[in-house]
Design an enzyme around this catalytic site. Structure first.
Site, PDB file in Angstrom:
ATOM      1  N   GLY A   8     -25.061  12.867 -13.650  1.00 41.45           N
ATOM      2  CA  GLY A   8     -23.692  13.315 -13.377  1.00 41.45           C
ATOM      3  C   GLY A   8     -22.806  13.264 -14.608  1.00 41.45           C
ATOM      4  N   GLY A  11     -19.292  15.130 -15.005  1.00 39.15           N
ATOM      5  CA  GLY A  11     -18.183  14.742 -14.141  1.00 39.15           C
ATOM      6  C   GLY A  11     -17.107  13.937 -14.842  1.00 39.15           C
ATOM      7  CD  GLN A  12     -11.695  11.376 -13.028  1.00 43.85           C
ATOM      8  OE1 GLN A  12     -12.135  11.140 -11.902  1.00 43.85           O
ATOM      9  NE2 GLN A  12     -10.455  11.105 -13.382  1.00 43.85           N
ATOM     10  CE1 TYR A 142     -16.458  10.407  -3.018  1.00 39.83           C
ATOM     11  CE2 TYR A 142     -14.707   9.024  -2.153  1.00 39.83           C
ATOM     12  CZ  TYR A 142     -15.503   9.423  -3.203  1.00 39.83           C
ATOM     13  OH  TYR A 142     -15.344   8.847  -4.440  1.00 39.83           O
ATOM     14  CE  LYS A 146     -18.770   7.594  -3.731  1.00 40.71           C
ATOM     15  NZ  LYS A 146     -19.751   7.709  -4.834  1.00 40.71           N
ATOM     16  CB  ILE A 172     -10.811   7.239 -12.245  1.00 37.27           C
ATOM     17  CG1 ILE A 172     -11.746   6.347 -11.421  1.00 37.27           C
ATOM     18  CG2 ILE A 172     -10.946   6.949 -13.737  1.00 37.27           C
ATOM     19  CD1 ILE A 172     -11.591   4.873 -11.642  1.00 37.27           C
TER      20      ILE A 172
HETATM   21  N1  SER Z   1     -11.026   9.646  -6.495  1.00 32.97           N
HETATM   22  C1  SER Z   1     -11.764   9.699  -5.259  1.00 32.97           C
HETATM   23  C2  SER Z   1     -11.246  10.751  -4.372  1.00 32.97           C
HETATM   24  O1  SER Z   1     -10.056  10.913  -4.324  1.00 32.97           O
HETATM   25  C3  SER Z   1     -11.695   8.382  -4.554  1.00 32.97           C
HETATM   26  O2  SER Z   1     -12.773   7.610  -4.905  1.00 32.97           O
HETATM   27  O3  SER Z   1     -11.989  11.379  -3.705  1.00 32.97           O
END
Ligand code: SER
Length: 320
Positions: A8, A11-12, A142, A146, A172
């Site tokens: 990944g 990604g950010q 999501y 997780k 983040i």
């Molecule tokens: N930054 C993520 C989101 O907003 C949260 O873990 O989906």
């Protein structure tokens, strides 16, 4: 750790974590795995690069063997709002992908880093000072992925002795690679819009508090946890970590201190708002502080100053 695979890297977090790992462990020892999107030029040019899809175990295994990998940072995921648009893909990457990585780690003796999230909580979780061990009934795909990743990571350690470790990241904030499809993305976008147009339309309501963190602290957290003395880790996986908690009004006021003409208006996105309301206002991260010394550096004023400086410079150079 001698040889590291990051999955990944476009990604950010992956884009910056790969560079930081290369600084720490040597460029040739950190393999950048990407799927569709090419990582940034600095990642491509500074060390080994391989096409690795978390949902293709044969390919992961090939790369693990080729480079004698002994640690995998598995960052492949769809963020929360993107996952609501495509829950099937989110499950495939976020659960099947995590399972693939853990199985390969078990067979090849690799450590595994798994980033969980504030998204692993839900509306029945205590949302103020959210404890480390508490109710987790997320209402998003999501969140389901997780929580599954947290449980699988615990299971592979307990059952097979795989050295799994992980964190629950908050939103983040960063200035290298944009997030995309996350509920917390507004706290990144606000800085870009403040520089570009001096105004921002916020998708979350005033009063919606969420935990956040600046990228340098997020990178240190992952690396410090992976380096931590395992005998001190009571949790190993899914450590709550946070650096600050704010709502849109508070971050806008902070931006205004630097750009007095800045204006924010609201156009609430109902999907993001519902998600944000089901996530903690502020997590309790005492366990991370006690077990491996979590201690973030950046607070909101420091983040605001740095983000506006870096993005301002990029804007002047015509890069954004
Ligand atoms: N930054 C993520 C989101 O907003 C949260 O873990 O989906």
């Amino acid at each position: 750790m001698k040889n590291i695979l990051v999955i990944g890297t476009a990604g950010q977090i992956g884009s910056e974590l790969t560079m930081k790992l290369r600084e720490n462990y040597g460029s040739t020892n950190v393999v950048a795995g990407y799927r569709k999107t090419m990582p940034s030029d600095d990642v491509v040019q500074s060390g080994p690069l391989e096409n690795v899809d978390a949902t293709e175990p044969d390919r992961i295994l090939e790369v693990v063997k080729k480079y004698k990998i002994d640690a995998i940072y598995n960052l492949a995921a769809l963020l929360s709002a993107a996952a609501e648009k495509n829950p099937q893909a989110a499950w495939n990457v976020g659960v099947n992908g995590v399972y693939n990585v853990l199985e390969i780690a078990r067979e090849n003796n690799c450590a595994v880093f798994f980033p969980s999230s504030i998204g692993a909580f839900g509306p029945t979780t205590p949302l103020d000072n959210t404890p480390q061990d508490t109710i987790q009934r997320p209402g998003t795909m999501y969140g389901v992925t997780k929580v599954s990743g947290e449980l699988l990571s615990d299971y592979y350690f307990k059952r097979f002795g795989v050295d799994t470790r992980g964190l629950r990241y908050p939103g983040i904030i960063s200035n290298v690679t944009l997030p995309g499809g996350g509920t917390t993305d507004y706290a990144v976008e606000i800085f870009y819009e403040a520089i570009k147009s001096k105004k921002f339309t916020c998708p979350l309501k005033a009063g919606t508090f969420l935990d956040m963190m600046y990228m340098p602290d997020a990178l240190d957290a992952a690396i410090n946890l992976m380096e931590a003395d395992p005998s001190k880790l009571k949790h190993r996986n899914a450590f709550n970590i946070t650096a600050m908690s704010f709502d849109p009004e508070i971050i806008a006021a902070e931006v205004k201190k630097h750009i007095p003409e800045f204006k924010m208006e609201y156009d609430v996105d109902p999907v993001k708002q519902e998600i944000a309301e089901s996530w903690p206002n502020k997590m309790d991260d005492t366990c991370a502080r006690e077990e491996w010394g979590w201690d973030p550096t950046f607070d909101l004023p420091a983040v605001t100053e740095d983000m506006l400086k870096v993005i301002g410079e990029k804007h002047e150079k015509g890069l954004i």
